[in-house]
Design a protein around this motif. Structure first.
Motif, PDB file in Angstrom:
ATOM      1  N   THR A  11       0.836  -1.190   0.000  1.00 38.08           N
ATOM      2  CA  THR A  11       0.000   0.000   0.000  1.00 38.08           C
ATOM      3  C   THR A  11       0.877   1.248   0.000  1.00 38.08           C
ATOM      4  O   THR A  11       2.112   1.167   0.045  1.00 38.08           O
ATOM      5  N   CYS A  12       0.233   2.409  -0.038  1.00 35.25           N
ATOM      6  CA  CYS A  12       0.941   3.703  -0.015  1.00 35.25           C
ATOM      7  C   CYS A  12      -0.060   4.762   0.413  1.00 35.25           C
ATOM      8  O   CYS A  12      -1.258   4.481   0.564  1.00 35.25           O
ATOM      9  N   LYS A  13       0.417   5.978   0.600  1.00 34.88           N
ATOM     10  CA  LYS A  13      -0.475   7.053   1.061  1.00 34.88           C
ATOM     11  C   LYS A  13      -1.641   7.255   0.102  1.00 34.88           C
ATOM     12  O   LYS A  13      -2.785   7.453   0.521  1.00 34.88           O
ATOM     13  N   ARG A  14      -1.355   7.209  -1.195  1.00 38.68           N
ATOM     14  CA  ARG A  14      -2.402   7.420  -2.193  1.00 38.68           C
ATOM     15  C   ARG A  14      -3.498   6.360  -2.094  1.00 38.68           C
ATOM     16  O   ARG A  14      -4.676   6.638  -2.345  1.00 38.68           O
ATOM     17  N   SER A  16      -4.230   4.568   0.706  1.00 38.98           N
ATOM     18  CA  SER A  16      -4.555   4.266   2.103  1.00 38.98           C
ATOM     19  C   SER A  16      -6.061   4.105   2.323  1.00 38.98           C
ATOM     20  O   SER A  16      -6.486   3.336   3.193  1.00 38.98           O
ATOM     21  N   TRP A  43       4.884  -0.521   3.373  1.00 38.68           N
ATOM     22  CA  TRP A  43       4.918   0.883   2.965  1.00 38.68           C
ATOM     23  C   TRP A  43       6.335   1.267   2.547  1.00 38.68           C
ATOM     24  O   TRP A  43       7.308   0.770   3.112  1.00 38.68           O
ATOM     25  N   GLU A  62       8.846   6.103  -2.466  1.00 41.59           N
ATOM     26  CA  GLU A  62       7.514   5.542  -2.678  1.00 41.59           C
ATOM     27  C   GLU A  62       6.933   6.117  -3.959  1.00 41.59           C
ATOM     28  O   GLU A  62       6.477   7.259  -4.000  1.00 41.59           O
TER      29      GLU A  62
END
Length: 219
Positions: A11-14, A16, A43, A62
């Motif tokens: 996953t990643c911030k975008r 989340s 992450w 990332e």
């Protein structure tokens, strides 16, 4: 402790929001409640690669292009720090409303995890790609990739990046040989789900296995 399956959720911030959605599903509860499984969020974007509870923080930028680097570091860390039979990688975006996600519906994924893995390289949806198709994909994404990783006329079989798994033995091979077997630019060219496929061809050759039979778990 030896785990039957380690499930790494990329996953990643975008993405989340999709991770949080996944955590509310019966599938997630099922995986977390199984004592033979270990569920880990993966992450990127950190200065060091380390495990923080059930979160694996990867030392890498990332970004979409750096996905191969991120997954390679994941393979290395999991192999060196856990005892397990299989390592599975899932994208948190399996909860997204996309064609690819629908092909990997939560029900299908849940049913898949009820089955015993068969072979060193497994997954829910197998595909194949030739060099011209890879070039077409890259143009559609607006990115440059080294298409020479696939020989002209060769059909590379792979499992879709939404869900694939590798045995401990194959994980070891990926962790120890990818930097030697794959070109340096591959690790910054987004083609993360092709990494285990390319390495599987080297792996089966090193073991004297028939590639097609091994891909379909017949050897």
């Amino acid at each position: 402790m030896k785990y039957e399956k380690i499930i790494c959720i990329n996953t990643c911030k975008r993405d989340s929001v999709y991770l949080e959605k996944l955590k509310q599903t019966d599938l997630y509860a099922k995986l977390k409640s199984n004592e033979a499984y270990k569920v880990i969020e993966v992450w990127g974007g950190f200065e060091n690669t380390e495990l923080d509870g059930d979160v694996l923080k990867i030392k890498c930028n990332e970004s979409y292009m750096n996905l191969p680097t991120k997954m390679f570091e994941m393979f290395k860390f999991i192999y060196n720090n856990f005892d397990f039979s299989y390592l599975f990688k899932i994208d948190s975006t399996i909860t997204a409303d996309t064609i690819q996600a629908k092909e990997h519906s939560l029900d299908k994924v849940s049913e898949y995890f009820d089955l015993p893995p068969k072979g060193h390289y497994v997954g829910l949806r197998n595909k194949h790609v030739k060099r011209f198709q890879l070039n077409h994909w890259a143009r559609g994404k607006g990115i440059d990739v080294n298409t020479s990783i696939i020989k002209r006329g060769h059909k590379l079989r792979f499992y879709h990046g939404k869900l694939y798994g590798v045995s401990r033995e194959f994980t070891k091979y990926i962790a120890e040989n990818s930097k030697e077997k794959l070109p340096n630019d591959f690790f910054t060219q987004a083609m993360e789900d092709l990494m285990p496929a390319l390495m599987f061809e080297h792996f089966t050759k090193s073991k004297g296995l028939d590639l097609r039979d091994a891909f379909y778990g017949k050897t």
